[in-house]
Design an enzyme around this catalytic site. Structure first.
Site, PDB file in Angstrom:
ATOM      1  N   SER A  48       0.904  -1.136   0.131  1.00 42.79           N
ATOM      2  CA  SER A  48       0.527  -0.250   0.288  1.00 42.79           C
ATOM      3  C   SER A  48       0.853   1.361  -0.149  1.00 42.79           C
ATOM      4  CB  SER A  48      -1.081  -0.044   1.159  1.00 42.79           C
ATOM      5  OG  SER A  48      -1.832   1.279   1.293  1.00 42.79           O
ATOM      6  N   TYR A  74       5.652   1.494  -2.217  1.00 40.13           N
ATOM      7  CA  TYR A  74       5.864   1.029  -3.349  1.00 40.13           C
ATOM      8  C   TYR A  74       7.165   0.432  -3.776  1.00 40.13           C
ATOM      9  CZ  TYR A  74       1.273   2.831  -4.354  1.00 40.13           C
ATOM     10  OH  TYR A  74      -0.358   2.583  -4.256  1.00 40.13           O
ATOM     11  N   HIS A  95       0.146   5.694 -13.150  1.00 40.92           N
ATOM     12  CA  HIS A  95       0.514   4.343 -14.080  1.00 40.92           C
ATOM     13  C   HIS A  95       2.197   4.039 -14.967  1.00 40.92           C
ATOM     14  CE1 HIS A  95      -3.310   1.945 -14.422  1.00 40.92           C
ATOM     15  NE2 HIS A  95      -3.787   2.233 -14.030  1.00 40.92           N
ATOM     16  N   LYS A 113      -5.176  -1.293 -17.336  1.00 40.80           N
ATOM     17  CA  LYS A 113      -5.321  -0.178 -18.187  1.00 40.80           C
ATOM     18  C   LYS A 113      -5.938   0.825 -17.568  1.00 40.80           C
ATOM     19  CE  LYS A 113      -9.195  -1.922 -18.023  1.00 40.80           C
ATOM     20  NZ  LYS A 113      -9.178  -1.251 -16.147  1.00 40.80           N
ATOM     21  N   ASP A 202     -11.062   5.436 -18.578  1.00 41.53           N
ATOM     22  CA  ASP A 202     -11.784   4.071 -17.283  1.00 41.53           C
ATOM     23  C   ASP A 202     -12.749   3.885 -18.191  1.00 41.53           C
ATOM     24  OD1 ASP A 202     -13.650   3.636 -14.875  1.00 41.53           O
ATOM     25  OD2 ASP A 202     -11.276   4.387 -14.732  1.00 41.53           O
TER      26      ASP A 202
END
Length: 390
Positions: A48, A74, A95, A113, A202
């Site tokens: 997280s 991360y 991303h 995606k 989205d």
């Protein structure tokens, strides 16, 4: 890997939101429940961006992988030596920086995606993966469904003659009672420009997936033609697109694709009509809602003869019948890595880039823009998108 034993892919999960939960539950399904015997999956670490506690709570939510390591950042995840591949399940806005973080650490990457916010970022990811000899794939799960594979095979075999047009839609009615606002708060990822919100990135990626896998992907390699794009959008109060239509023209092949998406209406309120129509000289293939997770298709010949095919997603009895369909893209990652491939032939790097070029051009024509922090193609390991210090 010993002869006769399945290849095991060890996953590190970056982010603990809803899509990561769905993906991990699929990873925990027994591959044999879907007829897969050559590969398997193991979740070895979860991160997280804010707290180790959230990562630990995530393991409880997916009801498995309790011995996986948990991280509160991360950067810690991507240096874990037990992780083979990182699944990037953060918002679109993150991303590029998140996938680059993993690639720079020498990890293979499956990135949700929409791949990135723009094409320059997609190109940079591909260049980095290639230079570092790492596997990279955009997680367009729908493309790996047996249903999708079968439809591509039918088109290639001439089942509906020469294909001339594909029409696809994915829309949801999230109007508030006064119809001026949406039910999403302005900070929600679906409409927040800081998170690359909007209908196109989205939802619109799914009808575009059908346009591309039927009209672009099946073009001969020596004759690949990117589309010319015409698009129009209407903006929501936040500046994100709420309603977009995209026309993709492939003039050299005489084909046309139409992809539409909106937050103001449902694709099919009654779930009775096709969400995608692939039309050829000898008939058409109809794919039924949901566009992203279709369970049936229909082949209608020019003479009116029609057959419907149900394609249920197999569940794992040991997981209370769970099976959402994301395990097929995970299986593809495992097979590619087992076989030493850096990209998937089902969704090659070049195709992901062309799709991002298409969405970028559509958003540009619609007057939609995003902040510099999430559109830059300059990797910054200390970016707040990587450190969580936003």
């Amino acid at each position: 890997m010993a002869p006769g034993h399945p290849y095991t892919l060890k996953w590190g999960i970056m982010a603990t939101g809803g899509i990561a939960e769905t993906f991990c539950k699929d990873l925990l399904c027994n591959p044999e429940a879907r007829g897969v015997h050559d590969v398997r999956h193991e979740i070895v670490a979860v991160a997280s961006s804010s707290a180790v506690k959230r990562a630990a709570e995530f393991l409880q939510k997916i009801d498995g992988a309790f011995d996986a390591k948990t991280y509160g950042s991360y950067p810690e995840l991507v240096v874990d030596p037990d992780v083979d591949i990182v699944y990037v399940a953060t918002p679109h806005s993150h991303h590029f920086q998140n996938a680059m973080l993993a690639l720079e650490a020498g990890k293979h990457v499956l990135c949700e995606k929409a791949f990135t916010v723009n094409a320059a970022q997609a190109r940079r990811l591909v260049e980095t993966a290639k230079a570092k000899n790492l596997f990279l794939m955009e997680a367009v799960w729908t493309r790996y469904f047996p249903l999708s594979i079968k439809i591509r095979e039918l088109i290639a075999a001439g089942e509906i003659g020469t294909v001339f047009r594909t029409i696809g839609d994915l829309s949801i009615n999230v109007n508030a009672d006064d119809a001026k606002a949406l039910t999403f708060a302005d900070g929600h990822r679906m409409v927040n420009r800081d998170l690359a919100g909007g209908a196109t990135l989205d939802l619109g990626v799914y009808p575009l997936t059908w346009v591309f896998q039927t009209l672009y992907h099946l073009q001969p390699e020596q004759d690949k033609e990117a589309p010319t794009v015409m698009a129009s959008s209407t903006k929501y109060a936040t500046g994100a697109d709420e309603n977009t239509a995209i026309i993709c023209s492939f003039p050299g092949h005489g084909t046309l694709g139409i992809a539409s998406t909106t937050l103001r209406a449902d694709t099919d309120p009654e779930k009775l009509f096709p969400a995608v129509r692939i039309q050829g000289s000898g008939g058409e293939i109809q794919v039924f809602f949901p566009t992203y997770r279709p369970l049936k298709y229909r082949v209608v010949k020019r003479n009116g003869e029609a057959r419907t095919f149900d394609c249920p997603i197999p569940g794992d009895p040991a997981r209370n019948g769970w099976g959402h369909g994301m395990f097929w893209e995970a299986d593809e990652c495992a097979r590619c890595l087992r076989d030493g491939k850096l990209e998937s032939a089902t969704l090659p790097w070049r195709e992901s880039i062309v799709i991002m070029e298409t969405m970028e051009e559509a958003l540009k024509q619609g007057g939609i823009s995003y902040p510099g922090l999430i559109t830059t193609d300059v990797y910054d390991p200390k970016s707040p998108l990587n450190t969580g210090n936003q």
